[in-house]
Design a protein around this motif. Structure first.
Motif, PDB file in Angstrom:
ATOM      1  N   PRO A 105       0.855  -1.188   0.000  1.00 48.35           N
ATOM      2  CA  PRO A 105       0.000   0.000   0.000  1.00 48.35           C
ATOM      3  C   PRO A 105       0.892   1.239   0.000  1.00 48.35           C
ATOM      4  CG  PRO A 105      -0.355  -1.323   1.999  1.00 48.35           C
ATOM      5  CD  PRO A 105       0.805  -1.912   1.271  1.00 48.35           C
ATOM      6  N   ALA A 106       0.573   2.201  -0.850  1.00 49.41           N
ATOM      7  CA  ALA A 106       1.504   3.315  -1.039  1.00 49.41           C
ATOM      8  C   ALA A 106       0.773   4.638  -1.198  1.00 49.41           C
ATOM      9  CB  ALA A 106       2.361   3.045  -2.278  1.00 49.41           C
ATOM     10  N   ARG A 107       1.018   5.546  -0.298  1.00 46.00           N
ATOM     11  CA  ARG A 107       0.433   6.882  -0.391  1.00 46.00           C
ATOM     12  C   ARG A 107       1.543   7.896  -0.196  1.00 46.00           C
ATOM     13  NH1 ARG A 107      -3.635   8.418   4.162  1.00 46.00           N
ATOM     14  NH2 ARG A 107      -1.641   8.774   5.156  1.00 46.00           N
ATOM     15  N   VAL A 136       4.737   8.061  -1.274  1.00 45.56           N
ATOM     16  CA  VAL A 136       5.978   7.437  -0.800  1.00 45.56           C
ATOM     17  C   VAL A 136       7.047   7.379  -1.890  1.00 45.56           C
ATOM     18  CG1 VAL A 136       4.987   6.090   1.099  1.00 45.56           C
ATOM     19  CG2 VAL A 136       4.950   5.147  -1.225  1.00 45.56           C
ATOM     20  N   VAL A 189      -0.031  -0.645  -4.525  1.00 47.50           N
ATOM     21  CA  VAL A 189      -1.407  -0.149  -4.529  1.00 47.50           C
ATOM     22  C   VAL A 189      -1.378   1.331  -4.199  1.00 47.50           C
ATOM     23  CG1 VAL A 189      -3.719  -0.519  -3.642  1.00 47.50           C
ATOM     24  CG2 VAL A 189      -2.049  -2.383  -3.572  1.00 47.50           C
ATOM     25  N   GLU A 242      -5.841   2.176  -6.118  1.00 47.34           N
ATOM     26  CA  GLU A 242      -6.797   1.590  -5.175  1.00 47.34           C
ATOM     27  C   GLU A 242      -8.246   1.809  -5.611  1.00 47.34           C
ATOM     28  OE1 GLU A 242      -5.670   3.640  -1.558  1.00 47.34           O
ATOM     29  OE2 GLU A 242      -6.945   5.361  -2.052  1.00 47.34           O
ATOM     30  N   GLY A 257      -8.862   4.742   3.218  1.00 50.37           N
ATOM     31  CA  GLY A 257      -7.583   4.561   3.895  1.00 50.37           C
ATOM     32  C   GLY A 257      -6.922   3.221   3.646  1.00 50.37           C
ATOM     33  N   ASP A 294       4.723  -2.344   4.171  1.00 53.89           N
ATOM     34  CA  ASP A 294       4.594  -0.896   4.078  1.00 53.89           C
ATOM     35  C   ASP A 294       5.620  -0.364   3.074  1.00 53.89           C
ATOM     36  OD1 ASP A 294       2.603  -0.931   5.939  1.00 53.89           O
ATOM     37  OD2 ASP A 294       3.709   0.136   7.502  1.00 53.89           O
ATOM     38  N   ALA A 295       5.269   0.735   2.419  1.00 54.21           N
ATOM     39  CA  ALA A 295       6.149   1.293   1.394  1.00 54.21           C
ATOM     40  C   ALA A 295       6.879   2.547   1.878  1.00 54.21           C
ATOM     41  CB  ALA A 295       5.339   1.602   0.139  1.00 54.21           C
ATOM     42  N   ASP A 296       6.788   2.826   3.171  1.00 54.25           N
ATOM     43  CA  ASP A 296       7.444   4.038   3.697  1.00 54.25           C
ATOM     44  C   ASP A 296       8.678   3.710   4.536  1.00 54.25           C
ATOM     45  OD1 ASP A 296       5.918   2.907   5.767  1.00 54.25           O
ATOM     46  OD2 ASP A 296       5.584   4.842   6.741  1.00 54.25           O
ATOM     47  N   ARG A 355      12.095  -0.001  16.509  1.00 51.49           N
ATOM     48  CA  ARG A 355      11.983   1.263  15.789  1.00 51.49           C
ATOM     49  C   ARG A 355      12.855   2.282  16.460  1.00 51.49           C
ATOM     50  NH1 ARG A 355       6.035   3.406  14.324  1.00 51.49           N
ATOM     51  NH2 ARG A 355       7.303   5.130  13.602  1.00 51.49           N
ATOM     52  N   TYR A 396      -6.660   2.842   9.518  1.00 53.58           N
ATOM     53  CA  TYR A 396      -5.637   2.293  10.400  1.00 53.58           C
ATOM     54  C   TYR A 396      -6.208   1.290  11.403  1.00 53.58           C
ATOM     55  CZ  TYR A 396      -2.543   5.780   8.401  1.00 53.58           C
ATOM     56  OH  TYR A 396      -1.799   6.513   7.525  1.00 53.58           O
ATOM     57  N   ASN A 398      11.385   4.310   9.903  1.00 54.69           N
ATOM     58  CA  ASN A 398      10.318   4.993   9.163  1.00 54.69           C
ATOM     59  C   ASN A 398      10.048   6.307   9.861  1.00 54.69           C
ATOM     60  OD1 ASN A 398       7.061   3.366   9.857  1.00 54.69           O
ATOM     61  ND2 ASN A 398       7.628   5.415  10.031  1.00 54.69           N
ATOM     62  N   GLN A 455       5.195  10.354  12.527  1.00 58.68           N
ATOM     63  CA  GLN A 455       4.125  11.295  12.217  1.00 58.68           C
ATOM     64  C   GLN A 455       3.875  12.223  13.400  1.00 58.68           C
ATOM     65  OE1 GLN A 455       0.900   9.744  10.050  1.00 58.68           O
ATOM     66  NE2 GLN A 455       1.904   7.806   9.591  1.00 58.68           N
TER      67      GLN A 455
END
Ligand SMILES: Nc1nc2c(ncn2[C@@H]2O[C@H](COP(=O)(O)OP(=O)(O)OP(=O)(O)O)[C@@H](O)[C@H]2O)c(=O)[nH]1
Ligand SMILES: [Mg+2]
Length: 294
Positions: A28-30, A32, A56, A78, A90, A111-113, A144, A204, A233, A236
């Motif tokens: 999934p990619a938004r 990135v 995606v 998507e 989302g 994840d793509a981030d 992390r 989420y 990563n 946020q």
């Protein structure tokens, strides 16, 4: 205790030897574009372990789709899937819709981030599925490291939403799942057939709901986690984390209500300190296996 492995238990050669069926990686990619390129390249460097690397995209404006395509990924938007369900809500909704384009019998979501992505994310997650017949679902665990100089620099645990709401709620109400070190990790793997017979929650909420649905579908004994080492990563803002936390809370409350452990009535809305109301709608998309046509 949750069955646990380390990614070094599963070298690429072992997986290539065990592989009998096509495998898909789904990202999934938004927005990135900064990170997705090297991730795709590294996944495609796994000597044919993956038959499909599917990105995606959320109509990202930063060139995510072009960067991913140039790196060799298959790109879907998507919004192409299940138009009858309306707007895509989302991350979880994007994952659910993308299943229509997945060709592999085994699926790993990534994840793509992630920065400094290493292909052992894929081999580690697929390892238990390929090497251990008792495992049906695998989730990542990782450390992390937080940026030096920040208030959280000494916090080596999960993310803030993980430590402040997901883990406390799981401990309180679903203690059998509290052994997952990263319950909100987006890195999971299973047979496609399993992903098609569970519902997906939107946004989420997806990771929390998936843990509960997979437990119901295959039992805790068939769930495993794999230590992937460090995962980098970006972090946020607190204002972005509040709706995430609220989505986790919504899932738990809905489940408790379904089990008769909560009084009737919905949650009051999320309100910021400044008085703004933030809409966090969590819908549940039905199992693909129950959809009329594909
Ligand atoms: N297609 C699609 N991808 C999304 C959407 N929201 C998030 N993603 C992707 O899903 C992955 C995880 O989302 P993040 O927003 O990083 O969420 P997270 O990893 O739980 O949160 P952090 O720990 O703060 O990074 C990333 O690759 C995002 O680009 C969405 O609405 N649609
Ligand atoms: Mg992330």
């Amino acid at each position: 205790v949750i069955r646990s492995f380390h990614h070094t238990d599963f070298p690429l050669d072992l997986l290539l030897e065990r592989k009998r069926e096509p495998i898909s990686a789904v990202l999934p990619a938004r927005e990135v574009a900064d990170t997705v390129g090297p991730i795709v390249e590294r996944l495609l460097s796994l000597n044919g372990l993956l038959d499909q690397v599917l990105v995606v995209d959320a109509a990202s404006a930063d060139g995510t789709a072009v960067v991913a395509a140039n790196a060799g990924a298959e790109i879907v938007e998507e919004s192409e899937f299940a138009p009858e369900c309306g707007a895509v809500l989302g991350k979880g909704d994007a994952m659910w819709r993308a299943l229509d384009a997945v060709t592999g019998a085994l699926v790993v979501f990534l994840d793509a981030d992630t920065r400094e992505f290493s292909p052992h994310f894929a081999t580690g997650l697929l390892g238990p599925l390929l090497a251990d017949d008792d495992v049906s679902f695998v989730k990542a665990r990782f450390d992390r490291p937080l940026a030096v100089g920040t208030a959280e620099a000494s916090d080596a645990g999960g993310g803030r939403v993980t430590e402040l709401i997901a883990r406390p709620l799981l401990c309180a109400f679903y203690p059998e799942l509290a052994g997952f070190a990263q319950p909100l990790a987006g890195e999971v793997a299973a047979r496609r057939e399993l992903f098609e017979r569970i519902p997906f929650s939107t946004g989420y909420a997806v990771e929390t709901a998936m843990l509960l649905d997979v437990r119901d579908a295959v039992g805790l004994e068939a769930m495993a986690q794999v230590d992937l080492g460090e995962r980098h990563n970006s972090h946020q803002s607190l204002s972005a984390l509040a709706p995430m936390a609220y989505a986790v809370l919504s899932v738990i409350v809905e489940r408790l209500r379904g089990e008769g452990r909560m009084p009737e009535g919905g949650l009051s809305p999320l309100i910021t300190a400044g008085g703004d109301i933030i809409e966090v709608d969590v819908l549940e998309r039905p199992p693909h296996a129950l959809r009329a046509e594909r």
